[in-house]
Design a protein around this motif. Structure first.
Motif, PDB file in Angstrom:
ATOM      1  N   LEU A  18       0.822  -1.210   0.000  1.00 38.94           N
ATOM      2  CA  LEU A  18       0.000   0.000   0.000  1.00 38.94           C
ATOM      3  C   LEU A  18       0.859   1.264   0.000  1.00 38.94           C
ATOM      4  O   LEU A  18       0.591   2.214  -0.746  1.00 38.94           O
ATOM      5  CB  LEU A  18      -0.938   0.000   1.213  1.00 38.94           C
ATOM      6  CG  LEU A  18      -2.116  -0.982   1.157  1.00 38.94           C
ATOM      7  CD1 LEU A  18      -2.894  -0.943   2.473  1.00 38.94           C
ATOM      8  CD2 LEU A  18      -3.041  -0.642  -0.012  1.00 38.94           C
ATOM      9  N   THR A  19       1.889   1.285   0.851  1.00 42.38           N
ATOM     10  CA  THR A  19       2.758   2.464   0.884  1.00 42.38           C
ATOM     11  C   THR A  19       3.467   2.651  -0.443  1.00 42.38           C
ATOM     12  O   THR A  19       3.637   3.778  -0.922  1.00 42.38           O
ATOM     13  CB  THR A  19       3.791   2.338   2.012  1.00 42.38           C
ATOM     14  OG1 THR A  19       4.517   1.106   1.869  1.00 42.38           O
ATOM     15  CG2 THR A  19       3.118   2.360   3.376  1.00 42.38           C
ATOM     16  N   GLY A  20       3.881   1.548  -1.070  1.00 44.68           N
ATOM     17  CA  GLY A  20       4.528   1.647  -2.374  1.00 44.68           C
ATOM     18  C   GLY A  20       3.593   2.178  -3.441  1.00 44.68           C
ATOM     19  O   GLY A  20       3.969   3.026  -4.261  1.00 44.68           O
ATOM     20  N   ILE A  21       2.332   1.699  -3.427  1.00 46.00           N
ATOM     21  CA  ILE A  21       1.348   2.139  -4.424  1.00 46.00           C
ATOM     22  C   ILE A  21       1.072   3.631  -4.280  1.00 46.00           C
ATOM     23  O   ILE A  21       1.070   4.381  -5.271  1.00 46.00           O
ATOM     24  CB  ILE A  21       0.049   1.324  -4.282  1.00 46.00           C
ATOM     25  CG1 ILE A  21       0.289  -0.125  -4.717  1.00 46.00           C
ATOM     26  CG2 ILE A  21      -1.070   1.954  -5.112  1.00 46.00           C
ATOM     27  CD1 ILE A  21      -0.886  -1.044  -4.430  1.00 46.00           C
ATOM     28  N   PHE A  22       0.843   4.077  -3.049  1.00 47.02           N
ATOM     29  CA  PHE A  22       0.532   5.494  -2.838  1.00 47.02           C
ATOM     30  C   PHE A  22       1.741   6.385  -3.123  1.00 47.02           C
ATOM     31  O   PHE A  22       1.588   7.522  -3.564  1.00 47.02           O
ATOM     32  CB  PHE A  22       0.020   5.710  -1.414  1.00 47.02           C
ATOM     33  CG  PHE A  22      -1.399   5.258  -1.215  1.00 47.02           C
ATOM     34  CD1 PHE A  22      -2.446   5.931  -1.828  1.00 47.02           C
ATOM     35  CD2 PHE A  22      -1.686   4.148  -0.437  1.00 47.02           C
ATOM     36  CE1 PHE A  22      -3.759   5.517  -1.659  1.00 47.02           C
ATOM     37  CE2 PHE A  22      -2.994   3.723  -0.258  1.00 47.02           C
ATOM     38  CZ  PHE A  22      -4.046   4.402  -0.871  1.00 47.02           C
ATOM     39  N   THR A  23       2.931   5.870  -2.865  1.00 49.11           N
ATOM     40  CA  THR A  23       4.134   6.630  -3.213  1.00 49.11           C
ATOM     41  C   THR A  23       4.247   6.806  -4.715  1.00 49.11           C
ATOM     42  O   THR A  23       4.536   7.904  -5.214  1.00 49.11           O
ATOM     43  CB  THR A  23       5.391   5.917  -2.672  1.00 49.11           C
ATOM     44  OG1 THR A  23       5.301   5.808  -1.255  1.00 49.11           O
ATOM     45  CG2 THR A  23       6.640   6.699  -3.042  1.00 49.11           C
ATOM     46  N   VAL A  24       4.004   5.729  -5.456  1.00 51.42           N
ATOM     47  CA  VAL A  24       4.052   5.802  -6.918  1.00 51.42           C
ATOM     48  C   VAL A  24       2.984   6.757  -7.437  1.00 51.42           C
ATOM     49  O   VAL A  24       3.234   7.554  -8.357  1.00 51.42           O
ATOM     50  CB  VAL A  24       3.875   4.400  -7.524  1.00 51.42           C
ATOM     51  CG1 VAL A  24       3.697   4.487  -9.043  1.00 51.42           C
ATOM     52  CG2 VAL A  24       5.074   3.531  -7.191  1.00 51.42           C
ATOM     53  N   LEU A  25       1.775   6.709  -6.857  1.00 50.86           N
ATOM     54  CA  LEU A  25       0.700   7.607  -7.291  1.00 50.86           C
ATOM     55  C   LEU A  25       1.073   9.069  -7.044  1.00 50.86           C
ATOM     56  O   LEU A  25       0.830   9.941  -7.890  1.00 50.86           O
ATOM     57  CB  LEU A  25      -0.598   7.264  -6.555  1.00 50.86           C
ATOM     58  CG  LEU A  25      -1.298   5.969  -6.990  1.00 50.86           C
ATOM     59  CD1 LEU A  25      -2.509   5.708  -6.098  1.00 50.86           C
ATOM     60  CD2 LEU A  25      -1.722   6.057  -8.448  1.00 50.86           C
ATOM     61  N   THR A  26       1.672   9.330  -5.875  1.00 50.91           N
ATOM     62  CA  THR A  26       2.070  10.704  -5.554  1.00 50.91           C
ATOM     63  C   THR A  26       3.106  11.219  -6.534  1.00 50.91           C
ATOM     64  O   THR A  26       2.996  12.334  -7.061  1.00 50.91           O
ATOM     65  CB  THR A  26       2.622  10.770  -4.118  1.00 50.91           C
ATOM     66  OG1 THR A  26       1.633  10.302  -3.201  1.00 50.91           O
ATOM     67  CG2 THR A  26       3.010  12.196  -3.757  1.00 50.91           C
ATOM     68  N   VAL A  27       4.119  10.415  -6.783  1.00 51.17           N
ATOM     69  CA  VAL A  27       5.168  10.821  -7.724  1.00 51.17           C
ATOM     70  C   VAL A  27       4.610  10.927  -9.139  1.00 51.17           C
ATOM     71  O   VAL A  27       4.989  11.829  -9.910  1.00 51.17           O
ATOM     72  CB  VAL A  27       6.336   9.813  -7.673  1.00 51.17           C
ATOM     73  CG1 VAL A  27       7.385  10.157  -8.713  1.00 51.17           C
ATOM     74  CG2 VAL A  27       6.960   9.795  -6.285  1.00 51.17           C
ATOM     75  N   ALA A  28       3.676  10.045  -9.491  1.00 53.06           N
ATOM     76  CA  ALA A  28       3.090  10.078 -10.828  1.00 53.06           C
ATOM     77  C   ALA A  28       2.312  11.370 -11.059  1.00 53.06           C
ATOM     78  O   ALA A  28       2.354  11.947 -12.155  1.00 53.06           O
ATOM     79  CB  ALA A  28       2.186   8.869 -11.032  1.00 53.06           C
TER      80      ALA A  28
END
Length: 283
Positions: A18-28
């Motif tokens: 979950l933390t990885g997914i939200f990190t990727v979304l934020t950077v995206a």
């Protein structure tokens, strides 16, 4: 025991995912914004944008040279006004604080940091524009300075408090006064961090639009001085983006790219300064 271990591993894997997914979304999202700016703004930038004045509505071409100069002028004056006040307030909170008064100052600084920028614009309009009966670059600079002061105050206090207590005690043990200790030992030791906070604070207020709408307003020509309405990039982006002209939309994208470029350069400069660490004065 085995079931409990499997449960902990499962929860750990889920939370990491979950933390990885939200990190990727934020950077995206960040790269999506930058991508749009580079794509639409990059192809709209030309030499005329940096050297020409805006043309009348409906005409194709022109530039925003006056807005670029106006932004530098307004932000520069805001820095000259706000940085000394914020720095000295931060020194007081970190080194000379009185528990009762300092808590009020700290609370007010935090309150100002969270205040909507449009309210600051209304304040500057009431205190500067109305008495002088005119919009001006000076009024815009005062509005931005009001926003800059609490940012610099809290950043300065934070970095001064990170200076080791042993440095203060050593200077005082050698007979230095409190002010001399602060001026020659504490402030130089935290100078890089304080400078970083100042750079980030200036970058933070440089993109504000609402306060300038109430104070500096706008100008299609070169500014006539500190007491005259002055164009700025944030306001020009706003006015051009809501206009019904395709060429103005193109220039709004170009202005957005230039503005975000200035902010990125300021942030990179701040990171480079901070990456070198807090300096320690040498005897």
């Amino acid at each position: 025991m085995m079931n409990r271990l499997m449960w902990r591993k499962t929860v750990n894997a889920v939370m990491l995912s979950l933390t990885g997914i939200f990190t990727v979304l934020t950077v995206a999202i960040l790269f999506l914004i930058l991508g749009y700016l580079v794509y639409y703004g990059g192809r709209s930038l030309d030499w005329n944008f940096f050297t020409k004045l805006p043309l009348p509505p409906g005409e194709v071409g022109g530039g925003m040279a006056n807005a670029i100069v106006g932004s530098i002028e307004i932000v520069g004056m805001a820095a000259l006004i706000g940085l000394p006040f914020g720095f000295l307030a931060g020194v007081y909170l970190a080194e000379f604080e009185d528990k009762w008064f300092a808590s009020i100052v700290r609370y007010m600084a935090d309150l100002l940091n969270g205040m909507p920028s449009i309210v600051v614009g209304l304040l500057a309009w009431t205190l500067v524009v109305v008495p002088t009966k005119g919009f001006s670059a000076l009024a815009g600079a005062i509005a931005l300075a009001v926003m800059l002061i609490p940012i610099v105050t809290r950043q300065t206090e934070q970095f001064l408090r990170e200076v080791p207590l042993a440095l203060r005690e050593g200077a005082l043990a050698l007979g230095a006064s409190k002010w001399r200790t602060v001026a020659t030992v504490v402030v130089p030791a935290a100078s890089k961090g304080v400078l970083t906070g100042m750079i980030l604070g200036v970058a933070r207020v440089a993109g504000e639009t609402a306060p300038l709408l109430f104070t500096a307003f706008n100008n299609q020509f070169w500014g006539g001085g500190l007491t005259q309405p002055t164009a700025s990039l944030p306001v020009m982006i706003y006015t051009h983006a809501i206009a019904p002209y395709d060429d103005w939309h193109r220039q709004a994208w170009a202005a957005g790219l230039v503005l975000i470029g200035m902010v990125l350069i300021a942030n990179i400069a701040a990171r480079l300064v901070l990456a070198r660490g807090i300096s320690v004065p040498r005897g």
